[in-house]
Enzyme design. Structure first.
Site, PDB file in Angstrom:
ATOM      1  N   ASP A 278      34.888  36.804  32.544  1.00 18.60           N
ATOM      2  CA  ASP A 278      35.464  36.947  32.847  1.00 18.60           C
ATOM      3  C   ASP A 278      36.187  35.829  33.588  1.00 18.60           C
ATOM      4  O   ASP A 278      34.951  35.159  34.870  1.00 18.60           O
ATOM      5  CB  ASP A 278      35.645  38.105  34.294  1.00 18.60           C
ATOM      6  CG  ASP A 278      36.714  37.666  35.378  1.00 18.60           C
ATOM      7  OD1 ASP A 278      38.316  36.818  34.712  1.00 18.60           O
ATOM      8  OD2 ASP A 278      36.288  38.216  36.463  1.00 18.60           O
ATOM      9  N   LYS A 285      38.118  31.023  38.072  1.00 19.39           N
ATOM     10  CA  LYS A 285      37.962  31.001  38.569  1.00 19.39           C
ATOM     11  C   LYS A 285      36.910  29.562  38.630  1.00 19.39           C
ATOM     12  O   LYS A 285      36.954  28.226  37.796  1.00 19.39           O
ATOM     13  CB  LYS A 285      36.390  31.290  37.871  1.00 19.39           C
ATOM     14  CG  LYS A 285      37.028  33.013  38.206  1.00 19.39           C
ATOM     15  CD  LYS A 285      35.534  33.955  37.576  1.00 19.39           C
ATOM     16  CE  LYS A 285      35.921  35.770  38.052  1.00 19.39           C
ATOM     17  NZ  LYS A 285      35.709  36.303  39.340  1.00 19.39           N
ATOM     18  N   ASP A 296      30.064  40.950  33.134  1.00 12.94           N
ATOM     19  CA  ASP A 296      31.477  41.577  34.046  1.00 12.94           C
ATOM     20  C   ASP A 296      31.901  42.531  33.109  1.00 12.94           C
ATOM     21  O   ASP A 296      33.595  43.398  32.874  1.00 12.94           O
ATOM     22  CB  ASP A 296      33.232  40.841  34.415  1.00 12.94           C
ATOM     23  CG  ASP A 296      33.499  40.920  35.245  1.00 12.94           C
ATOM     24  OD1 ASP A 296      33.619  41.836  36.290  1.00 12.94           O
ATOM     25  OD2 ASP A 296      34.340  40.633  35.148  1.00 12.94           O
ATOM     26  N   ASP A 355      42.497  37.224  37.778  1.00 11.16           N
ATOM     27  CA  ASP A 355      41.549  37.652  37.882  1.00 11.16           C
ATOM     28  C   ASP A 355      41.369  38.780  38.567  1.00 11.16           C
ATOM     29  O   ASP A 355      40.067  39.451  38.294  1.00 11.16           O
ATOM     30  CB  ASP A 355      40.621  36.348  38.952  1.00 11.16           C
ATOM     31  CG  ASP A 355      39.529  36.277  39.012  1.00 11.16           C
ATOM     32  OD1 ASP A 355      38.758  37.056  38.087  1.00 11.16           O
ATOM     33  OD2 ASP A 355      38.468  35.423  39.981  1.00 11.16           O
ATOM     34  N   ARG A 359      40.975  46.170  36.926  1.00  7.52           N
ATOM     35  CA  ARG A 359      41.905  46.854  37.545  1.00  7.52           C
ATOM     36  C   ARG A 359      42.817  47.175  36.449  1.00  7.52           C
ATOM     37  O   ARG A 359      43.630  48.598  36.408  1.00  7.52           O
ATOM     38  CB  ARG A 359      42.801  46.776  38.857  1.00  7.52           C
ATOM     39  CG  ARG A 359      43.621  45.109  39.075  1.00  7.52           C
ATOM     40  CD  ARG A 359      42.966  45.452  40.651  1.00  7.52           C
ATOM     41  NE  ARG A 359      42.208  44.282  41.280  1.00  7.52           N
ATOM     42  CZ  ARG A 359      42.158  43.397  42.257  1.00  7.52           C
ATOM     43  NH1 ARG A 359      43.266  44.315  43.473  1.00  7.52           N
ATOM     44  NH2 ARG A 359      41.039  43.586  42.646  1.00  7.52           N
TER      45      ARG A 359
HETATM   46  N1  BES Z   1      34.785  40.363  37.994  1.00  8.31           N
HETATM   47  C1  BES Z   1      35.133  39.888  39.237  1.00  8.31           C
HETATM   48  C2  BES Z   1      34.866  40.373  40.136  1.00  8.31           C
HETATM   49  C3  BES Z   1      32.888  39.449  40.399  1.00  8.31           C
HETATM   50  C4  BES Z   1      32.822  38.886  41.234  1.00  8.31           C
HETATM   51  C5  BES Z   1      32.063  40.431  39.420  1.00  8.31           C
HETATM   52  C6  BES Z   1      31.242  38.204  41.665  1.00  8.31           C
HETATM   53  C7  BES Z   1      30.949  40.024  40.624  1.00  8.31           C
HETATM   54  C8  BES Z   1      30.450  38.962  40.754  1.00  8.31           C
HETATM   55  C9  BES Z   1      36.647  40.519  39.238  1.00  8.31           C
HETATM   56  O1  BES Z   1      37.617  40.823  38.282  1.00  8.31           O
HETATM   57  C10 BES Z   1      37.566  39.673  40.150  1.00  8.31           C
HETATM   58  O2  BES Z   1      37.228  38.073  39.486  1.00  8.31           O
HETATM   59  N2  BES Z   1      38.138  39.923  41.260  1.00  8.31           N
HETATM   60  C11 BES Z   1      38.547  39.216  42.180  1.00  8.31           C
HETATM   61  C12 BES Z   1      39.752  40.634  42.425  1.00  8.31           C
HETATM   62  C13 BES Z   1      40.276  38.512  43.856  1.00  8.31           C
HETATM   63  C14 BES Z   1      41.170  38.266  42.550  1.00  8.31           C
HETATM   64  C15 BES Z   1      41.565  40.297  44.144  1.00  8.31           C
HETATM   65  C16 BES Z   1      37.096  38.842  43.397  1.00  8.31           C
HETATM   66  O3  BES Z   1      36.576  40.332  43.527  1.00  8.31           O
HETATM   67  O4  BES Z   1      37.865  37.647  43.711  1.00  8.31           O
HETATM   68 ZN    ZN Z   2      36.151  41.237  36.173  1.00  7.46          ZN
HETATM   69 MN    MN Z   3      38.482  38.355  37.670  1.00  6.15          MN
END
Ligand code: BES
Ligand code: ZN
Ligand code: MN
Length: 507
Positions: A278, A285, A296, A355, A359
């Site tokens: 990811d 990111k 991920d 990101d 979902r």
């Molecule tokens: N894979 C990430 C969540 C994640 C973060 C898992 C750190 C493990 C460690 C997910 O896809 C993500 O990026 N989520 C974002 C959502 C936001 C953009 C609404 C997040 O949590 O920042």
């Molecule tokens: Zn993710």
């Molecule tokens: Mn993400």
């Protein structure tokens, strides 16, 4: 290189060589079987000076005094004998494994006053030894000097495989222990498979490679279908495919079926997020810590490990596993913030942040699973949000559910396995936050409650089917090491869900 300990069970008998671990209750004394070991008296004499009182998981040892044939005799505290549940035995196994050092032959004497040790007890202890012994070192080519670090110089020689340690567990009923261990080892293999998949770097494990690993489950009697882009496109999975379109690596959906139950029983289903890497996509990111995003796919790994476990132990249940496999990468084809995609459900989604991709993958995986199998329930696992770590830290996974019975069963299984869950709220107030001006919904909400908003999004794809979402972002990887895991990947979810199935949906 590390190799897996081999485990055997036997009756009580004084071991002649190697290292011996004996248990001591918290009243301090050694049990009868332990006393027949050669330097037992010497060991007992060391108790007061080592301040050893049998406290749970404490240890004292005597190294080969003159006149004995053993290398080492170690007393391990078993604590209050009334508190010895499954997880305590697992932890004792982990504690012992941590102290094996270079031993090649080990006896563990499970003798405690008034305690039967021949069934689940010995099996759990053995499982703890295997879990704790796991190391991900397949890419280390240099010789290990024993401190876990590579030596600076590469001598050009391949690391020699370490000799496997032979562990013999002495119990009150070795036959019963062996039987219990056969089931337990199936579960442990599932956990270790999940850890392997999560630890594997993304250059080695993309969606196609992951799908190939899933296909290997066919050898265990699991029916596996792999859907490629063409089929997913036909099914209308625009939400999942939108995430994949910035990567040259194809997307896959792996569908696993284990039919160990009665033909007329509707199946239970597990669905996993499998983002093999990811980057965040166009909503990229930051560089720092991005390497962790090779993990991920922890949800998909847990589902795969679970199916491995259930099939290996021939669980008497009908179980479906569905995982959505994509790489969230960036190139000129990658989806942009503001893009609107149509999911398999027909609902449209405005992608305001690329990101928030997990979902989007699960939306189509959940809908497909529900539509094709009409399962009794669906449980999905996903490393879904950073927000769940802000809320719960790394010791509990978040649990969201539209069904109290399912939530309670999951919570109990979490307590029993110590893969703990904490229930979080759902509600229409939160659901409103993802309404969109331009489409049926958007994939992010406001500033607060990020883990809940993600769960609300998923709920729009499950209809009235009993469903639970486990946000395992904090527990699947990088969680603090424990008595039973020292690896970056924990394999979280496999023991939990095996227990859920075992306790509620078999026979
Ligand atoms: N894979 C990430 C969540 C994640 C973060 C898992 C750190 C493990 C460690 C997910 O896809 C993500 O990026 N989520 C974002 C959502 C936001 C953009 C609404 C997040 O949590 O920042
Ligand atoms: Zn993710
Ligand atoms: Mn993400």
């Amino acid at each position: 290189m590390t190799s897996r300990p081999s485990i055997a069970f036997a009756k009580f008998a004084a071991p002649k060589k190697g290292s011996v671990f004996v248990l001591a209750a918290d009243d301090g004394g050694l049990s009868e079987a332990a006393r027949i070991c050669d330097p037992a008296k010497t060991l007992e004499r060391a108790f007061p000076v080592a301040d050893f009182s049998g406290k749970f998981a404490s240890m004292v040892e005597v190294l080969a005094p003159e006149g004995t044939s053993l290398d080492r005799l170690v007393a391990v505290g078993a604590g209050k004998l009334t508190g010895l549940d499954d997880y305590a035995w697992l932890k004792l196994g982990g504690t012992i494994a941590a102290s094996l050092r270079k031993a090649t032959e080990v006896a563990v004497v499970l003798d405690l006053p008034g305690v039967a040790t021949g069934g689940r007890q010995a099996a759990q202890l053995a499982a703890g030894i295997l879990l704790r012994s796991y190391v991900f070192d397949k890419y280390k080519t240099k010789k290990d000097n024993g401190d876990g670090q590579n030596d600076g110089q590469h001598d050009g020689k391949k690391a020699e495989p370490k000799k496997s340690v032979k562990v013999t567990i002495q119990t009150t009923d070795p036959a019963a222990a062996k039987k219990a261990f056969a089931d337990e080892v199936a579960v442990i293999d599932g956990v270790l498979l999940a850890r392997d998949l999560v630890n594997e770097p993304a250059n080695m494990l993309g969606p196609v490679e992951f799908a190939a690993r899933v296909s290997e489950l066919e050898a265990l009697g699991v029916t596996v279908d792999i859907l490629a882009e063409k089929e997913m496109k036909k099914l209308g999975m625009g939400s999942l495919l939108g995430v994949a379109q910035g990567s040259p690596r194809g997307a896959r959906m792996a569908v696993m079926q284990w039919n160990g139950g009665k033909a007329k029983d509707s199946p239970v289903a597990f669905v996993g997020k499998g983002v093999t890497f990811d980057t965040g996509g166009n909503s990229m990111k930051p560089a720092s810590g991005m390497e962790d995003m090779k993990g991920d796919m922890g949800g998909a790994a847990a589902v795969t490990g679970l199916m491995h476990a259930l099939a290996s132990r021939k669980a008497k249940a009908n179980v479906i596993g569905v995982i959505g496999l994509v790489e969230n990468a960036v190139d000129g084809h990658a989806q942009r913030p503001g893009d609107i995609v149509t999911s398999m459900s027909g609902q449209t989604i405005e992608v305001l942040n690329t990101d928030a991709e997990g979902r989007l993958v699960l939306a189509d995986a959940l809908w497909y699973c529900n539509d094709r199998f009409q399962p009794k329930f669906m449980v999905n696992l996903a490393t879904l949000t950073g927000a769940i770590m802000v809320a719960l830290g790394q010791h509990y996974a978040g649990l969201f559910s539209n069904n109290d019975e399912l939530a309670d069963r999951l919570t109990s299984a979490g307590q029993a396995t110590q893969e703990r869950l904490w229930r979080m709220p759902l509600g229409t107030e939160y659901d409103k936050l993802i309404d969109s001006k331009n489409a049926d919904m958007k994939n992010i909400g406001g500033r607060y409650g990020g883990a809940i908003i993600a769960a609300q999004f998923l709920q729009r794809f499950v209809k009235d089917t009993p469903w639970a979402h486990l946000d395992i972002a904090g527990t699947a990887m990088g969680a603090p090491s424990s008595e039973i895991n020292q690896s970056w990947a924990s394999g979280f979810g496999v023991r939990l869900l095996d227990r859920l199935v075992r306790d509620n949906y078999e026979g």
